[in-house]
Scaffold this active site. Structure first.
Site, PDB file in Angstrom:
ATOM      1  N   ASP A  33       0.821  -1.216   0.000  1.00 28.59           N
ATOM      2  CA  ASP A  33       0.000   0.000   0.000  1.00 28.59           C
ATOM      3  C   ASP A  33       0.859   1.272   0.000  1.00 28.59           C
ATOM      4  O   ASP A  33       0.399   2.354   0.350  1.00 28.59           O
ATOM      5  CB  ASP A  33      -0.961   0.003   1.205  1.00 28.59           C
ATOM      6  N   HIS A 219      22.072   3.238 -19.588  1.00 28.73           N
ATOM      7  CA  HIS A 219      21.057   3.478 -18.552  1.00 28.73           C
ATOM      8  C   HIS A 219      21.421   2.768 -17.250  1.00 28.73           C
ATOM      9  O   HIS A 219      20.563   2.189 -16.588  1.00 28.73           O
ATOM     10  CB  HIS A 219      19.672   3.035 -19.041  1.00 28.73           C
ATOM     11  N   ASP A 236      25.238  11.305 -14.345  1.00 27.93           N
ATOM     12  CA  ASP A 236      24.155  11.964 -15.075  1.00 27.93           C
ATOM     13  C   ASP A 236      23.052  12.172 -14.042  1.00 27.93           C
ATOM     14  O   ASP A 236      22.339  11.229 -13.686  1.00 27.93           O
ATOM     15  CB  ASP A 236      23.694  11.069 -16.233  1.00 27.93           C
ATOM     16  N   ASP A 247      19.252  18.648 -16.420  1.00 23.76           N
ATOM     17  CA  ASP A 247      19.779  17.351 -16.877  1.00 23.76           C
ATOM     18  C   ASP A 247      21.259  17.554 -17.199  1.00 23.76           C
ATOM     19  O   ASP A 247      21.583  18.141 -18.234  1.00 23.76           O
ATOM     20  CB  ASP A 247      18.978  16.917 -18.120  1.00 23.76           C
ATOM     21  N   HIS A 319      24.033   7.083 -29.259  1.00 27.13           N
ATOM     22  CA  HIS A 319      22.785   7.781 -28.904  1.00 27.13           C
ATOM     23  C   HIS A 319      22.755   9.164 -29.551  1.00 27.13           C
ATOM     24  O   HIS A 319      23.737   9.612 -30.130  1.00 27.13           O
ATOM     25  CB  HIS A 319      22.605   7.864 -27.382  1.00 27.13           C
ATOM     26  N   HIS A 323      17.979  16.384 -26.445  1.00 30.06           N
ATOM     27  CA  HIS A 323      16.510  16.292 -26.442  1.00 30.06           C
ATOM     28  C   HIS A 323      15.961  17.549 -25.805  1.00 30.06           C
ATOM     29  O   HIS A 323      16.652  18.239 -25.051  1.00 30.06           O
ATOM     30  CB  HIS A 323      16.068  15.048 -25.647  1.00 30.06           C
ATOM     31  N   HIS A 330      12.741  14.434 -20.726  1.00 27.22           N
ATOM     32  CA  HIS A 330      12.666  14.296 -22.188  1.00 27.22           C
ATOM     33  C   HIS A 330      11.376  15.014 -22.553  1.00 27.22           C
ATOM     34  O   HIS A 330      10.300  14.417 -22.564  1.00 27.22           O
ATOM     35  CB  HIS A 330      12.640  12.822 -22.611  1.00 27.22           C
ATOM     36  N   GLU A 353      24.594  16.506 -25.367  1.00 22.16           N
ATOM     37  CA  GLU A 353      25.191  15.451 -24.559  1.00 22.16           C
ATOM     38  C   GLU A 353      25.888  14.358 -25.364  1.00 22.16           C
ATOM     39  O   GLU A 353      25.515  13.190 -25.290  1.00 22.16           O
ATOM     40  CB  GLU A 353      24.126  14.817 -23.666  1.00 22.16           C
ATOM     41  N   TYR A 357      31.885   5.703 -25.708  1.00 20.62           N
ATOM     42  CA  TYR A 357      31.809   4.563 -24.793  1.00 20.62           C
ATOM     43  C   TYR A 357      32.632   3.423 -25.399  1.00 20.62           C
ATOM     44  O   TYR A 357      32.248   2.867 -26.431  1.00 20.62           O
ATOM     45  CB  TYR A 357      30.345   4.139 -24.595  1.00 20.62           C
ATOM     46  N   ARG A 374      30.565  11.041 -21.058  1.00 21.32           N
ATOM     47  CA  ARG A 374      29.510  11.890 -21.636  1.00 21.32           C
ATOM     48  C   ARG A 374      29.609  13.244 -20.944  1.00 21.32           C
ATOM     49  O   ARG A 374      29.940  13.316 -19.752  1.00 21.32           O
ATOM     50  CB  ARG A 374      28.122  11.267 -21.421  1.00 21.32           C
ATOM     51  N   GLU A 376      27.174  16.708 -20.620  1.00 19.43           N
ATOM     52  CA  GLU A 376      25.822  17.165 -20.944  1.00 19.43           C
ATOM     53  C   GLU A 376      25.510  18.505 -20.285  1.00 19.43           C
ATOM     54  O   GLU A 376      25.674  18.674 -19.079  1.00 19.43           O
ATOM     55  CB  GLU A 376      24.800  16.123 -20.448  1.00 19.43           C
TER      56      GLU A 376
HETATM   57  N1  GLY Z   1      19.298  11.948 -18.041  1.00 22.65           N
HETATM   58  C1  GLY Z   1      18.581  11.493 -19.153  1.00 22.65           C
HETATM   59  C2  GLY Z   1      19.207  11.907 -20.408  1.00 22.65           C
HETATM   60  O1  GLY Z   1      20.302  12.443 -20.405  1.00 22.65           O
HETATM   61  O2  GLY Z   1      18.615  11.806 -21.439  1.00 22.65           O
HETATM   62 MN    MN Z   2      19.706  14.256 -21.346  1.00 22.98          MN
HETATM   63 MN    MN Z   3      21.213  13.244 -18.668  1.00 25.80          MN
END
Ligand code: GLY
Ligand code: MN
Ligand code: MN
Length: 407
Positions: A33, A219, A236, A247, A319, A323, A330, A353, A357, A374, A376
């Protein structure tokens, strides 16, 4: 007033006989619950400013009505205060408030048979029910006009996003100062948890704190391994403040000094990121940052002998370069119009970003094995170019090493 203006603006863009029907998010159970902390649906909050669960707004040129939970003194002892039907009209500037339990009885009174109903069904039981109640009307999707509005941020939204970015930048600095070999990834994550909570913010998404090879899992969210001397750590993490997200990714050495191989890869990603940011201005294609970043990464990896001209870049960079960012990490808004990349416009906010890798692979010199990097940042398109909302955060190799080795 801000929500009222948004409703007015949205209505001016759709059919005269439009009736918008929009529900908020359902509460989500974590286990048993226990519920997750409630967060309203972004579209619903954008138009109403109302933060309670179990609510449906009905918006037209003639009416602004909401179905919501009435006060319930017994439940409020457990779950907290509710606005209730009596105070809702004044607080939310509604013409009328109805009890959500009587949705079926009253909804049809608010919609004449010749109305065009703007409604998007979310994948939840409540919206399926709502959809059935609306089945006799002509239905159109609200998403196109509403998400175009959300894509262009006004001054208030930009200043809120700047606040979110500021909180997140400080947390990244604290993490760079806090890290040391043999610490667990979750210990480093706790710097963000504490700083966000201290600033009335929350994680905008599950943070990634990835040491060494874990950074090559895009991820990775376990955040439960030891951080090793000589490895990099990729973080991240960004907070949501007052319903707006930040982000940010930074990658830095666990021991405070980049190795030569790490520096080489880092500099390629940084060059790609800076050039991609530079390309962001009104009228430029939204695809430009990815094109530019990909070219620089391709050339950089070729010059180190890690990639042949015929090899796919996706081996190391798999990638996109960014975004939309806003109420959702996103965020909403189209990237294309008529199958063509659209152009940047002032008020859009996009992340930039790029990354590289390099997983362990017999064909690769071992000095580059398990390096995942990365970088960003969050970029606002202005009338003349862009402003990086996260500009103040250390990013060059020198800036990061200096920050990490200060007494
Ligand atoms: N933290 C999610 C992305 O960078 O898209
Ligand atoms: Mn991002
Ligand atoms: Mn990110």
């Amino acid at each position: 007033m801000i929500h009222q203006n948004r409703r007015k603006e949205l209505l001016s863009q759709i059919d005269n006989n439009a009736v918008i029907v929009i529900s908020t998010n359902p509460e989500q159970f974590r286990n048993g619950d226990v519920t997750f902390p409630f967060r309203p649906h972004s579209d619903f909050f954008y138009l109403t400013g109302f933060q309670e669960p179990q609510a449906v707004a009905v918006i037209s040129r003639n009416t602004y009505t909401m179905f919501l939970r009435d006060k319930d003194p017994d439940r409020e002892i457990w779950d907290g205060e509710r606005l209730g039907l009596a105070d809702a009209p004044e607080t939310l500037k509604l013409e009328k408030a109805f009890d959500i339990n009587f949705l079926e009885d009253h909804l049809s009174q608010l919609i004449t048979t010749d109305s065009v109903v703007y409604f998007d069904e979310k994948p939840c039981d409540f919206d399926r029910k709502l959809s059935n109640l609306l089945s006799s009307y002509t239905i159109k999707s609200l998403q196109d006009p509403l998400h175009e509005m959300r894509l262009i941020k006004d001054e208030f939204e930009v200043s809120t996003m700047q606040k979110a970015a500021n909180i997140s930048m400080v947390a990244h600095v604290l993490a760079m100062q806090h890290v040391s070999p043999n610490m667990f990834e979750y210990e480093l994550q706790s710097v963000f948890d504490a700083h966000f909570v201290k600033n009335n913010a929350a994680h905008a998404y599950t943070p990634i704190v990835a040491g060494g090879k874990n950074a090559c899992i895009l991820h990775y969210i376990e955040n439960n391994k030891l951080l090793k001397d000589g490895d990099l750590v990729l973080i991240d993490a960004g907070c949501e403040f007052d319903h707006y997200a930040s982000d940010i990714t930074r990658t830095f050495p666990v021991n405070g000094r980049f190795s030569t191989a790490q520096k080489q890869i880092y500099q390629i990603v940084l060059d790609a990121q800076l050039a991609a940011i530079d390309s962001i201005k009104p009228g430029a294609s939204v695809h430009k940052p990815h094109e530019i970043a990909s070219n620089i990464i391709q050339q950089g990896l070729e010059s180190l002998g890690l990639l042949a001209p015929s090899d796919p870049l996706s081996t190391f960079y798999m990638h996109g370069t960014g975004h939309w960012l806003g109420m959702d990490v996103h965020d909403v808004g189209k990237y294309q119009h008529n199958q063509q990349h659209r152009k940047f416009e002032a008020g859009m906010v996009i992340t930039v970003e790029p990354g590289i890798y390099i997983r362990k692979n017999d064909k690769i010199n071992p000095i580059y094995h398990d390096i995942g990097i990365r970088i960003e940042d969050d970029v606002l398109v202005t009338s003349t170019g862009n402003t990086v909302l996260t500009e103040q955060l250390a990013k060059t190799i020198d800036e990061i090493e200096t920050l990490m080795n200060e007494d």
